[in-house]
Write an enzyme that holds these catalytic residues in place. Structure first.
Site, PDB file in Angstrom:
ATOM      1  N   GLY A 132      33.408  67.085  25.320  1.00 10.68           N
ATOM      2  CA  GLY A 132      33.685  66.796  26.725  1.00 10.68           C
ATOM      3  C   GLY A 132      33.528  65.317  27.020  1.00 10.68           C
ATOM      4  O   GLY A 132      32.544  64.705  26.610  1.00 10.68           O
TER       5      GLY A 132
ATOM      6  N   ASP B   3      28.050  62.475  22.755  1.00 14.22           N
ATOM      7  CA  ASP B   3      27.606  62.242  24.143  1.00 14.22           C
ATOM      8  C   ASP B   3      27.179  60.790  24.376  1.00 14.22           C
ATOM      9  O   ASP B   3      26.359  60.511  25.247  1.00 14.22           O
ATOM     10  CB  ASP B   3      26.456  63.178  24.533  1.00 14.22           C
TER      11      ASP B   3
END
Length: 426
Positions: free
Chosen positions: A40, A13
């Site tokens: 992601g 992240d």
């Protein structure tokens, strides 16, 4: 650039999606080497926001080609959905996606096993996304996994799925899974994806021989590596630089640069130690300012001060040549900012990261406190125009971790980033 690895230097992240997107401007091909849709990447282009889970961020550049390497685990249905989403938004992906026929597939039973195992751990949860990633990697090592190439052969698909359901009957605890339904769904998906399925190592090798510029992209971060992370609170693959070699079939002598992406502070999702974790009030403040919620799960990220011990370790493990600093703007309002320069363990000062989890859990951070700049950096477009105290913070990080920062990001948009010097220069 020639061949450059870009990876996370913390617990994931770190903002790699945006940085890969920026560096892709100079690249011909972007190749991802590990992980699955448990990762992601968020990229903001103009007023449009894209969240990618399997496809490399480079796909958002319409003249770039992208590889999904053999080191990944691919949920074919998720990949098809991601491709369909881009196409529905006007993106042309034809001839630009290459999916390794040797990548492992995530199957429905992997997700069931993942969920059951995590719920059965009680207070010892790992913090998995329950998307079947770990069980898919287990099958790879156990040599019973399905590879992407298997999806193109209905008979092979049926035999392997049937065998796996028999082997895993106890693990599935009576959860009903229909062989014919899975075969039909996955074979149909395979027909949709077959134009992308190739021997990707040949694509990369050809580009290297033709002096193309290639970005090798990792997911998650160094501290989640299955060997070098905070085991067992890790992912099931190798986000570190070595994973780029095994996950794409690229020899280590062919890699020119290893770029580590770090946040101006620290975060992690899920369970496991975070030595510089903030108190509840400061944690909430940083999370709100940085929008620290997982792109894949939506889970709140735990926040901490910048940990130079962790980043020094990541620099060593990966052989990093350069660093990128993201989310500097999140610290804009703070009157004082702390940097962890070492750990205290039972009265002993530790400057090197302890790999034994029991020791790490008992470490407390040794902090150095710097004055905050308390100015808006989100509109800064040149490194020299940063507030002097922000420049001091960056220079102190460089001193502590032993590597130079060549790019600073001060917001989510493509335009909110600037070079501190020529990329990858000495």
């Amino acid at each position: 650039m020639p061949v450059t690895v870009i990876l996370g230097a913390q617990w994931g992240d770190e903002g790699k999606g945006k940085i890969v997107d920026l560096l892709t401007c100079e690249a011909d091909l972007v190749a991802r080497y590990q992980g699955g849709n448990n990762a992601g990447h968020t990229v903001v282009i103009g007023e449009k926001k894209y969240v990618l889970h399997l496809l490399p961020s480079g796909i958002l550049h319409t003249d770039k080609r992208c590889v999904l390497g053999n080191g990944m685990v691919i949920d074919p249905l998720a990949l098809k959905g991601e491709i369909d989403e881009l196409v529905s938004r006007g993106m042309d992906v034809g001839g630009r996606i290459f999916l390794s026929e040797n990548a492992q597939m995530v199957m429905p039973y992997h997700k069931v096993i993942d969920e059951l195992q995590e719920s059965g751990r009680g207070n010892d949860k790992i913090g998995t996304t329950k998307l079947g990633i770990g069980p898919a990697y287990v099958d790879k090592v156990a040599r019973v996994g399905l590879r992407v190439g298997d999806i193109l052969d209905r008979d092979v698909l049926r035999d392997k799925i049937r065998n796996n359901l028999e082997i895993k009957s106890t693990q599935l605890q009576g959860r009903p899974l229909d062989v014919d339904e899975i075969v039909g769904t996955y074979y149909e998906c395979g027909q949709e994806l077959k134009e992308y399925i190739v021997d990707t190592s040949l694509i990369i090798d050809s580009d290297i021989k033709n002096n193309k510029k290639i970005l090798l992209e990792g997911a998650q971060g160094t501290m989640l590596d299955i060997d070098w992370g905070t085991y067992p609170y890790v992912t099931s693959s190798h986000p570190t630089a070595g994973g780029a070699c095994t996950g794409l079939g690229v020899g280590p002598t062919l890699i020119d640069h290893v770029v580590g992406v770090v946040k101006a502070y620290t975060t992690r999702v899920g369970e496991g130690p975070l030595p510089t974790e903030l108190d509840a009030e400061m944690d909430s403040l940083i999370r709100a300012e940085g929008n620290e919620f997982g792109a894949t799960t939506g889970r709140a990220r735990r926040c901490g001060w910048f940990d130079a011990v962790v980043v020094r370790y990541a620099v060593r493990i990966n052989g990093m040549t350069d660093l990128v600093l993201t989310k500097l703007d999140v610290l804009d309002k703070l009157p004082t900012i702390k940097i962890c320069v070492g750990y205290n363990y039972n009265g002993q000062r530790l400057d090197n990261f302890p790999t034994r989890i029991k020791i790490l859990k008992e470490c407390t951070p040794v902090y150095e406190e710097l004055e905050g700049w308390r100015e808006d950096t989100t509109k800064v477009t040149e490194f020299k125009n940063l507030p002097p105290l922000a420049l001091n913070y960056i220079r102190r990080i460089e001193e502590l971790v032993g590597r130079k920062i060549f790019l600073v990001s001060v917001g989510a948009k493509r335009t909110q980033a600037f070079w501190t010097r020529e990329p990858f220069s000495a």
